[in-house]
Design a protein around this motif. Structure first.
Motif, PDB file in Angstrom:
ATOM      1  N   ALA A 110       0.835  -1.208   0.000  1.00 16.54           N
ATOM      2  CA  ALA A 110       0.000   0.000   0.000  1.00 16.54           C
ATOM      3  C   ALA A 110       0.866   1.253   0.000  1.00 16.54           C
ATOM      4  CB  ALA A 110      -0.930  -0.011   1.213  1.00 16.54           C
ATOM      5  N   SER A 111       1.962   1.242   0.802  1.00 20.21           N
ATOM      6  CA  SER A 111       2.837   2.411   0.856  1.00 20.21           C
ATOM      7  C   SER A 111       3.535   2.619  -0.481  1.00 20.21           C
ATOM      8  CB  SER A 111       3.885   2.251   1.958  1.00 20.21           C
ATOM      9  OG  SER A 111       3.268   1.977   3.187  1.00 20.21           O
ATOM     10  N   GLN A 112       3.943   1.510  -1.119  1.00 17.95           N
ATOM     11  CA  GLN A 112       4.593   1.626  -2.437  1.00 17.95           C
ATOM     12  C   GLN A 112       3.667   2.295  -3.443  1.00 17.95           C
ATOM     13  OE1 GLN A 112       6.102  -2.636  -2.709  1.00 17.95           O
ATOM     14  NE2 GLN A 112       7.597  -1.559  -3.949  1.00 17.95           N
ATOM     15  N   GLU A 113       2.379   1.860  -3.412  1.00 18.74           N
ATOM     16  CA  GLU A 113       1.413   2.460  -4.339  1.00 18.74           C
ATOM     17  C   GLU A 113       1.309   3.960  -4.093  1.00 18.74           C
ATOM     18  OE1 GLU A 113      -0.027   1.083  -6.915  1.00 18.74           O
ATOM     19  OE2 GLU A 113       1.073  -0.747  -6.432  1.00 18.74           O
ATOM     20  N   ALA A 114       1.259   4.332  -2.797  1.00 19.29           N
ATOM     21  CA  ALA A 114       1.116   5.745  -2.455  1.00 19.29           C
ATOM     22  C   ALA A 114       2.343   6.534  -2.898  1.00 19.29           C
ATOM     23  CB  ALA A 114       0.903   5.897  -0.955  1.00 19.29           C
ATOM     24  N   ILE A 115       3.538   5.948  -2.712  1.00 18.85           N
ATOM     25  CA  ILE A 115       4.770   6.652  -3.081  1.00 18.85           C
ATOM     26  C   ILE A 115       4.880   6.776  -4.605  1.00 18.85           C
ATOM     27  CG2 ILE A 115       7.289   6.469  -3.062  1.00 18.85           C
ATOM     28  CD1 ILE A 115       6.965   5.123  -0.264  1.00 18.85           C
ATOM     29  N   VAL A 175       3.141   9.769  -6.254  1.00 19.79           N
ATOM     30  CA  VAL A 175       3.679  11.121  -6.134  1.00 19.79           C
ATOM     31  C   VAL A 175       4.383  11.466  -7.449  1.00 19.79           C
ATOM     32  CG1 VAL A 175       5.317  12.600  -4.919  1.00 19.79           C
ATOM     33  CG2 VAL A 175       4.003  10.889  -3.656  1.00 19.79           C
ATOM     34  N   PRO A 176       3.964  12.571  -8.109  1.00 18.08           N
ATOM     35  CA  PRO A 176       4.520  12.855  -9.435  1.00 18.08           C
ATOM     36  C   PRO A 176       6.033  13.095  -9.391  1.00 18.08           C
ATOM     37  CG  PRO A 176       3.056  14.613  -8.683  1.00 18.08           C
ATOM     38  CD  PRO A 176       2.936  13.519  -7.715  1.00 18.08           C
ATOM     39  N   PRO A 177       6.772  12.618 -10.397  1.00 13.11           N
ATOM     40  CA  PRO A 177       8.223  12.769 -10.439  1.00 13.11           C
ATOM     41  C   PRO A 177       8.649  14.234 -10.461  1.00 13.11           C
ATOM     42  CG  PRO A 177       7.462  11.308 -12.200  1.00 13.11           C
ATOM     43  CD  PRO A 177       6.257  11.833 -11.521  1.00 13.11           C
ATOM     44  N   SER A 178       7.773  15.102 -10.979  1.00 13.89           N
ATOM     45  CA  SER A 178       8.159  16.508 -11.078  1.00 13.89           C
ATOM     46  C   SER A 178       8.495  17.091  -9.715  1.00 13.89           C
ATOM     47  CB  SER A 178       7.034  17.309 -11.732  1.00 13.89           C
ATOM     48  OG  SER A 178       5.844  17.116 -11.014  1.00 13.89           O
ATOM     49  N   ILE A 179       7.800  16.594  -8.670  1.00 17.88           N
ATOM     50  CA  ILE A 179       8.068  17.099  -7.320  1.00 17.88           C
ATOM     51  C   ILE A 179       9.485  16.740  -6.887  1.00 17.88           C
ATOM     52  CG2 ILE A 179       7.461  16.706  -4.899  1.00 17.88           C
ATOM     53  CD1 ILE A 179       4.599  16.820  -5.726  1.00 17.88           C
ATOM     54  N   HIS A 182       9.320  16.007   0.863  1.00 17.83           N
ATOM     55  CA  HIS A 182       8.406  16.173  -0.264  1.00 17.83           C
ATOM     56  C   HIS A 182       7.636  14.915  -0.619  1.00 17.83           C
ATOM     57  CE1 HIS A 182       9.934  20.166  -0.872  1.00 17.83           C
ATOM     58  NE2 HIS A 182      11.151  19.674  -0.708  1.00 17.83           N
ATOM     59  N   VAL A 183       8.359  13.799  -0.790  1.00 15.15           N
ATOM     60  CA  VAL A 183       7.669  12.576  -1.225  1.00 15.15           C
ATOM     61  C   VAL A 183       6.769  12.041  -0.114  1.00 15.15           C
ATOM     62  CG1 VAL A 183       7.972  10.232  -2.053  1.00 15.15           C
ATOM     63  CG2 VAL A 183       9.520  12.024  -2.821  1.00 15.15           C
ATOM     64  N   LEU A 184       7.339  11.886   1.086  1.00 16.58           N
ATOM     65  CA  LEU A 184       6.573  11.291   2.187  1.00 16.58           C
ATOM     66  C   LEU A 184       5.312  12.083   2.537  1.00 16.58           C
ATOM     67  CD1 LEU A 184       8.649   9.738   5.087  1.00 16.58           C
ATOM     68  CD2 LEU A 184       6.874   8.710   3.675  1.00 16.58           C
ATOM     69  N   PRO A 185       5.402  13.406   2.727  1.00 22.15           N
ATOM     70  CA  PRO A 185       4.176  14.142   3.053  1.00 22.15           C
ATOM     71  C   PRO A 185       3.102  13.968   1.988  1.00 22.15           C
ATOM     72  CG  PRO A 185       6.085  15.517   3.427  1.00 22.15           C
ATOM     73  CD  PRO A 185       6.585  14.274   2.763  1.00 22.15           C
ATOM     74  N   GLN A 186       3.503  13.962   0.699  1.00 24.96           N
ATOM     75  CA  GLN A 186       2.532  13.792  -0.376  1.00 24.96           C
ATOM     76  C   GLN A 186       1.898  12.398  -0.344  1.00 24.96           C
ATOM     77  OE1 GLN A 186       1.835  15.434  -3.694  1.00 24.96           O
ATOM     78  NE2 GLN A 186       2.205  17.340  -2.574  1.00 24.96           N
TER      79      GLN A 186
END
Lengths: 317, 309
Positions: A187-192, A195-199, A217-221
């Motif tokens: 589930a965490s992998q899906e969420a990560i 997160v768009p690569p642009s960020i 940036h990645v984790l909060p998103q």
């Protein structure tokens, strides 16, 4: 020549008559198939309704304040669920505290740090295989590794006289952690991933290191998705019975655990204990326990849905 | 997804000392992922070590071909077949319940249901897999078994395989419905439209075009669901009984491999005895049965997936 065209004409005639009759038949078959599909998909729902109704009928006779404040007893009128509720609270707190960091850490490693090599794909395959291992097998693992502190060969991990964690809250919690870890990681992998690569690129662009990028940036998103997955995984762990029976959660516990090394019982174990008695009164107690268990699960699932909708809206803004 | 390290970070990386924190974090995260590998190794090691020590005392031939399972009695029998037959009876029975229901649900969801109906029906079906299995056990014991005794099979005792079969079947419907629905929806619209274009109706499109196109996913979901049914523990412990029984009659009490493991751990069999070691031998058998099924299912999904573009 004329003979041939004649025969082909009759062919067409017979064929067209065949089509006429079979068109009605095909329509009929189509409607029957629709009906069968609809009926088939409603059977499960129907049984769910019957099940809920069955539990509603039996589950409120003992539903009172005493049920939440008393410990189990041989007398059904004064028997309560307190030990089970406290035990589940203890276990779930530890499960959440261990499964969250390990699960998110593993997901971050696989998505953000790992090189695409054989080791990584081995870990990934292993995670999906682990998700299919029967929960009772995790119970056997917990019984050896955590209760006795050994794998059956070589020395056991002992502190003084006692080896392993014994039949305690800690053993139960760690066993359940290993059980839900694959779910939390996926589930965490899906969420990560979502997160768009642009960020990430923007963050690297201003000179941030990998960890700075990931942590701020990645984790909060990804957090809403991670939390949703975490809650769903925990709600699975709450209902799990087999693995913690294996590690020896007692079915008759007239006290609440006070430290992680105390013996304990949990909600599904207490329900099992009441179900396995022959008297109908105890079956009603079991139904009451099930009501509490299902209300807990419903609350958690609602929380997960609300979280997904609410935080999903925020990140879309 | 891996992001190419930007040049600035790469320069920092060349100076190891300036990035020692970064390396440390990477190592910690790697250890987190390693926990899953250690778990698998731990499971296999424990089952093999204790299981093999069981097989030094009881021959594998006796274990796998014997028809008497009485390890806790004075006249000991170590033939696992009654437990395997109990497990297969429930696994196959549950499949007979779940395969048609799951497939029909998947077809209804993907081919017939409007998006509104779908958005209600799909989560409702998935609720079935979220209910704790001990609750299913309660339902089987207090509702289905009395129902069967009253209306279908009056000779039955308080425990029977049949009511476990029904609840385990219902419990695995969402696995089949959900995975098969995904597989059916992955078949491209153009194939359906082409079939409608030559005059096929919805039944024909579904059974002759869409279903064959999604077959690999559907079969994979079947195997996964049966594997889940075989590993199911609590409902069968509560409803199916505790008597190792080499029978194909679903109205008799049977004991599955999982239920046997639970019954030993609930009892007071001392650790280290041959009686206790049976749970590792049975656990090993169970582990390999489900592992093989899961691997076949995964392989079918990978190997035979129709790739549409």
């Amino acid at each position: 020549m004329s003979d041939l065209s004649g025969s082909s004409r009759t062919d067409i005639k017979s064929q067209s008559s065949m089509f006429k009759t079979s068109l009605a038949l095909r329509h009929f078959r189509g409607r029957v198939f629709y009906g069968v599909c609809l009926a088939g998909s409603l059977v499960g729902i129907l049984l769910l309704i019957v099940l809920m109704n069955d539990i509603r009928q039996d589950g409120f006779e003992y539903f009172s304040r005493h049920f939440f404040t008393n410990y189990p007893s041989r007398k059904p009128e004064i028997a309560g669920f307190r030990g089970a509720i406290m035990g589940t609270l203890w276990v779930m707190t530890i499960v959440a505290a261990t499964a969250f960091p390990i699960g998110v850490g593993a997901a971050l490693y696989l998505e953000e740090y790992a090189k695409k090599n054989r080791l990584t794909s081995l870990i990934q395959t292993n995670i999906s295989n682990l998700a299919g291992v029967p929960s009772i097998v995790f119970g056997i693992l917990g019984l050896q590794l955590f209760v006795r502190g050994t794998i059956g060969y070589g020395p056991a991990i002992c502190i003084g006289e006692s080896c392993g964690f014994g039949r305690s809250v800690m053993s139960g919690a760690l066993t359940l952690t290993l059980l839900i870890l694959p779910v939390v990681i996926v589930a965490s992998q899906e969420a990560i991933k979502s997160v768009p690569p642009s960020i990430r690129e923007a963050s690297y662009g201003v000179g941030a290191t990998r960890w700075q990028t990931v942590s701020s940036h990645v984790l909060p998103q990804a957090m809403p998705g991670i939390m949703t997955g975490m809650i769903l995984a925990l709600s699975r762990a709450i209902g799990e019975t087999a693995p913690i029976i294996m590690i020896g959660a007692l079915t008759f516990v007239a006290f609440s655990p006070e430290t992680p090394l105390d013996p304990f019982t949990a909600m599904p174990i207490q329900v099992l204990n009441w179900v396995s008695r022959p008297q109908a009164e105890f079956h009603d107690l079991a139904a009451t326990g099930i009501v509490v268990l299902l209300i807990t699960l419903l609350t958690m699932n609602t929380l997960a849905v609300v979280l997904r909708i609410k935080l999903g809206r925020e990140s879309a803004r | 997804m891996s992001i190419e390290v930007n040049p600035l970070e790469r320069r920092y990386r060349q100076n190891f000392r300036s990035n020692i924190g970064g390396h440390l974090i990477g190592a910690i995260l790697f250890l987190c992922a390693g926990v899953t590998v250690v778990t698998t190794v731990g499971i296999v090691a424990i089952l093999l070590i204790e299981g093999l020590s069981f097989f030094t005392e009881v021959s594998a031939f006796e274990f796998f071909t014997g028809t008497k399972w009485t390890p806790l009695f004075t006249s000991k029998g170590f033939g696992v077949l009654p437990l395997v037959s109990g497990t297969l009876l429930i696994g196959i029975g549950a499949a007979l319940v779940a395969l048609p229901l799951g497939t029909l649900t998947a077809i209804y969801l993907s081919e017939y249901a409007s998006s509104r109906v779908r958005s209600i029906l799909k989560p409702s079906v998935e609720v079935l897999s979220g209910i704790p299995t001990v609750v299913y056990g309660y339902f089987a014991l207090t509702f289905i078994t009395p129902f069967i005794k009253d209306y279908i099979w009056p000779d039955a005792g308080p425990y029977m395989a049949m009511s476990a079969i029904i609840v385990v079947g219902i419990m695995i419907v969402p696995i089949i419905a959900s995975i098969s629905d995904d597989a059916l929806r992955a078949v491209p619209k153009e194939l359906r439209e082409a079939a409608y274009g030559v005059g096929a109706n919805r039944l024909e499109v579904t059974t002759r075009v869409v279903f064959p196109g999604a077959l690999s996913g559907i079969v994979a979901s079947y195997i996964l669901a049966i594997s889940r049914a075989i590993g199911e523990t609590m409902a069968v412990t509560v409803a199916a009984g505790a008597r190792p029984n080499l029978t194909a009659n679903p109205f008799e009490a049977v004991q599955t491999m999982t239920a046997y493991i639970v019954s030993v751990s609930l009892g007071d069999t001392p650790h280290g005895t041959i009686e206790f070691k049976t749970i590792f031998a049975v656990g090993l058998t169970l582990f390999f049965m489900t592992l093989v099924m899961n691997l076949i299912s995964a392989r079918i999904t990978r190997r035979f997936r129709e790739v549409y573009d």
